[in-house]
Scaffold this active site. Structure first.
Site, PDB file in Angstrom:
ATOM      1  N   HIS A 101      20.503  29.911 -38.483  1.00  0.00           N
ATOM      2  CA  HIS A 101      19.499  29.025 -39.099  1.00  0.00           C
ATOM      3  C   HIS A 101      18.394  28.713 -38.099  1.00  0.00           C
ATOM      4  O   HIS A 101      18.633  28.603 -36.892  1.00  0.00           O
ATOM      5  CB  HIS A 101      20.132  27.744 -39.658  1.00  0.00           C
ATOM      6  CG  HIS A 101      20.795  26.859 -38.632  1.00  0.00           C
ATOM      7  ND1 HIS A 101      20.124  25.894 -37.918  1.00  0.00           N
ATOM      8  CD2 HIS A 101      22.089  26.775 -38.231  1.00  0.00           C
ATOM      9  CE1 HIS A 101      20.957  25.258 -37.119  1.00  0.00           C
ATOM     10  NE2 HIS A 101      22.168  25.779 -37.284  1.00  0.00           N
ATOM     11  N   ASP A 103      16.177  26.029 -38.580  1.00  0.00           N
ATOM     12  CA  ASP A 103      15.834  24.611 -38.528  1.00  0.00           C
ATOM     13  C   ASP A 103      16.648  23.934 -37.432  1.00  0.00           C
ATOM     14  O   ASP A 103      17.663  24.475 -36.972  1.00  0.00           O
ATOM     15  CB  ASP A 103      16.072  23.933 -39.875  1.00  0.00           C
ATOM     16  CG  ASP A 103      17.555  23.866 -40.241  1.00  0.00           C
ATOM     17  OD1 ASP A 103      18.205  24.935 -40.211  1.00  0.00           O
ATOM     18  OD2 ASP A 103      18.051  22.772 -40.544  1.00  0.00           O
ATOM     19  N   ASP A 134      21.255  25.682 -30.692  1.00  0.00           N
ATOM     20  CA  ASP A 134      21.643  25.482 -32.097  1.00  0.00           C
ATOM     21  C   ASP A 134      20.395  25.402 -32.974  1.00  0.00           C
ATOM     22  O   ASP A 134      19.828  24.332 -33.139  1.00  0.00           O
ATOM     23  CB  ASP A 134      22.467  24.194 -32.198  1.00  0.00           C
ATOM     24  CG  ASP A 134      23.009  23.923 -33.586  1.00  0.00           C
ATOM     25  OD1 ASP A 134      23.023  24.836 -34.417  1.00  0.00           O
ATOM     26  OD2 ASP A 134      23.413  22.769 -33.827  1.00  0.00           O
ATOM     27  N   GLU A 169      19.968  24.112 -42.631  1.00  0.00           N
ATOM     28  CA  GLU A 169      21.384  23.898 -42.339  1.00  0.00           C
ATOM     29  C   GLU A 169      21.630  22.516 -41.752  1.00  0.00           C
ATOM     30  O   GLU A 169      22.582  21.825 -42.137  1.00  0.00           O
ATOM     31  CB  GLU A 169      21.889  24.980 -41.385  1.00  0.00           C
ATOM     32  CG  GLU A 169      23.418  25.019 -41.250  1.00  0.00           C
ATOM     33  CD  GLU A 169      23.973  24.058 -40.214  1.00  0.00           C
ATOM     34  OE1 GLU A 169      25.177  23.746 -40.272  1.00  0.00           O
ATOM     35  OE2 GLU A 169      23.202  23.598 -39.340  1.00  0.00           O
ATOM     36  N   GLU A 170      20.777  22.097 -40.824  1.00  0.00           N
ATOM     37  CA  GLU A 170      20.990  20.799 -40.194  1.00  0.00           C
ATOM     38  C   GLU A 170      20.784  19.651 -41.178  1.00  0.00           C
ATOM     39  O   GLU A 170      21.314  18.556 -40.982  1.00  0.00           O
ATOM     40  CB  GLU A 170      20.041  20.628 -38.997  1.00  0.00           C
ATOM     41  CG  GLU A 170      20.203  21.665 -37.898  1.00  0.00           C
ATOM     42  CD  GLU A 170      21.515  21.544 -37.134  1.00  0.00           C
ATOM     43  OE1 GLU A 170      22.412  20.797 -37.593  1.00  0.00           O
ATOM     44  OE2 GLU A 170      21.652  22.200 -36.086  1.00  0.00           O
ATOM     45  N   HIS A 434      22.767  18.971 -30.887  1.00  0.00           N
ATOM     46  CA  HIS A 434      22.495  17.734 -31.627  1.00  0.00           C
ATOM     47  C   HIS A 434      22.165  16.555 -30.717  1.00  0.00           C
ATOM     48  O   HIS A 434      21.834  15.477 -31.218  1.00  0.00           O
ATOM     49  CB  HIS A 434      23.657  17.334 -32.539  1.00  0.00           C
ATOM     50  CG  HIS A 434      23.903  18.273 -33.678  1.00  0.00           C
ATOM     51  ND1 HIS A 434      24.524  17.879 -34.844  1.00  0.00           N
ATOM     52  CD2 HIS A 434      23.616  19.576 -33.848  1.00  0.00           C
ATOM     53  CE1 HIS A 434      24.616  18.890 -35.675  1.00  0.00           C
ATOM     54  NE2 HIS A 434      24.072  19.952 -35.080  1.00  0.00           N
TER      55      HIS A 434
END
Length: 466
Positions: A101, A103, A134, A169-170, A434
């Protein structure tokens, strides 16, 4: 005819020579703040999709390269832009779908970053920046592996390849299931590689064979019709903060283990993992004790956890001598493999309603559900992936569980039941996905790209009789 060994050596050389370009392209992607959450500039997500699509077109491998969106079921909205590319298999070769992903998570507190979050910065062998690990590194591992295969064997190979680079996705993958339905024929594959997980450590590769599920929701706690003076009524009237704190505390026992009836655990062996390692990887300081019972990895991989991830209440700056009539909290629960997410949510809601103190009024909204995942490790693709990881890292891979969740995998299993799903990644335990100061370990990325390129080469040699 070129021997298999020569092909593999050529892939190795191509992967090594392609690392600088892959890292430069990763830096370009990291500079785009592609946050799909509400309230952020979604034009940046579109810009990110266009940049990724440009990199895909640059490989010269695909018959179709598109940026597509799908509707969000139950709303009038459409999802964030995803990149899809297809190349048909020939001569009985399998088709592999490569997922990542583009995003990213919001930045959080800028002051906690040691360098600007959207300016990739190299320090001590790591590239720092939001999305550096990520999952824009996942995007570039896929693209870099395809570049290496192409340089080594040319563009005229027989392996079928599908790329699916998601853009939300996030933010919960709200249009994911509809996107699968809308593009089912093009996304169908024999093997699916999800590059959105991690490794045992920076040197040891891993296949993720279990993932916890999750449910996330907002709860409002109300005890008053309006705010009241804390001196005039405090001691007789329950305020929402008091009720909320008492209610939330019922989630855990004295060890910090989840104490909600109806949430299950998985009984499975876990490898050795020390408290010292936990402290190092999680940033747990001396004097603060771990929570839960059982082996540390069983707590993370095989048992539920509940976290309050957000709260709306008067801030410290705006504090006054007032009884708050209402607060709102966001609750995120991780669920053991084997538990249905909706059933788990119902158990949590029932627990909260049963324990609401002083007759506090509760309201629930914004529920999200993601089921856990257990990998079938008996397939030929898992064996090929383990072999490629060993060759790419020079270390035997390990099978790991992950405490995090990738809810859309349940959608992949449902829509493509015959596909073998491999969950891999480029992250290591110090990547801080994150969190502020997210980073990518460059050597881990180098090995991950090589391992995937070797896997692609193996699948391109896999005939229909295999």
């Amino acid at each position: 005819m070129t021997s298999d060994l020569t092909r593999q050596d050529a892939v190795r050389e191509a992967a090594a020579s392609g690392i600088p370009a892959a890292l430069a392209d990763l830096g370009t992607l990291v500079r785009i703040p592609s946050i799909a959450f509400p309230g952020f500039d979604h034009g940046e997500v579109q810009r990110s999709a266009e940049a990724v699509a440009g990199l895909v077109r640059g490989t010269g491998l695909f018959e179709v390269v598109d940026i597509r969106r799908s509707a969000i079921p139950g709303t009038s909205e459409v999802g964030m832009p995803a990149v899809i590319a297809t190349r048909a298999a020939r001569n009985g070769r399998p088709t592999i779908l490569l997922y990542a992903h583009h995003d990213v998570q919001p930045v959080g507190d800028d002051a906690l970053w040691e360098s600007p979050p959207f300016e990739p910065t190299l320090r001590d062998g790591r590239i720092y920046g939001r999305g550096a690990a990520d999952d824009k590194a996942g995007v570039m591992a896929h693209i870099g592996a395809l570049r290496a295969l192409t340089e080594a064997v040319g563009t005229d190979f027989d392996l079928g390849v599908v790329l699916f680079f998601e853009g939300e996705e996030e933010a919960g993958s709200r249009s994911f299931a509809q996107f699968l339905s809308d593009n089912a024929d093009e996304l169908r594959a024999d093997v699916i590689v999800v590059a959105d997980s991690g490794n045992w450590d920076a040197q040891t590769p891993a296949l993720t064979v279990s993932l916890r599920g999750n449910t996330r929701f907002t709860m409002r706690v109300r005890t008053l019709e309006h705010a009241s003076h804390s001196g005039m009524f405090g001691g007789a009237v329950p305020d929402a903060m008091m009720a909320g704190v008492k209610l939330l505390a019922t989630f855990w026992d004295d060890d910090g283990a989840v104490a909600v009836d109806g949430l299950t655990e998985r009984d499975a062996e876990t490898p050795p993992y020390s408290e010292e390692t936990l402290r190092d990887e999680a940033g747990l300081p001396a004097g603060v004790r771990p929570i839960g019972t059982g082996t540390i990895l069983s707590r993370i991989w095989n048992k539920p956890s509940i976290t309050v991830t957000g709260i709306d209440a008067p801030s410290v700056a705006n504090a006054s001598n007032t009884l708050s009539p209402e607060i709102a909290v966001v609750i995120s629960a991780r669920l053991a493999p084997g538990q249905d997410a909706r059933g788990a949510y119902e158990a949590i809601e029932a627990h909260l309603r049963a324990h609401a103190p002083f007759g506090a009024q509760l309201e629930f909204s914004d529920q999200d559900f993601g089921d856990p995942f257990l990998v079938d490790t008996s397939g030929w693709a898992v064996a090929a992936a383990r072999e490629a990881l060993h060759e790419g890292y020079g270390v035997e891979p390990v099978d790991i569980g992950v405490g995090g969740s990738i809810p859309f995998i349940a959608d992949l299993v449902r829509d493509f039941p015959d596909a073998q799903i491999l969950v891999t990644g480029v992250e290591d335990p110090h990547g801080r996905a994150h969190s502020p100061n997210e980073s990518l370990h460059v050597e881990t990325f180098r090995h991950a790209l090589l391992a995937e390129a070797l896997l692609l080469e193996k699948l391109d040699r896999r005939g229909p009789e295999a």
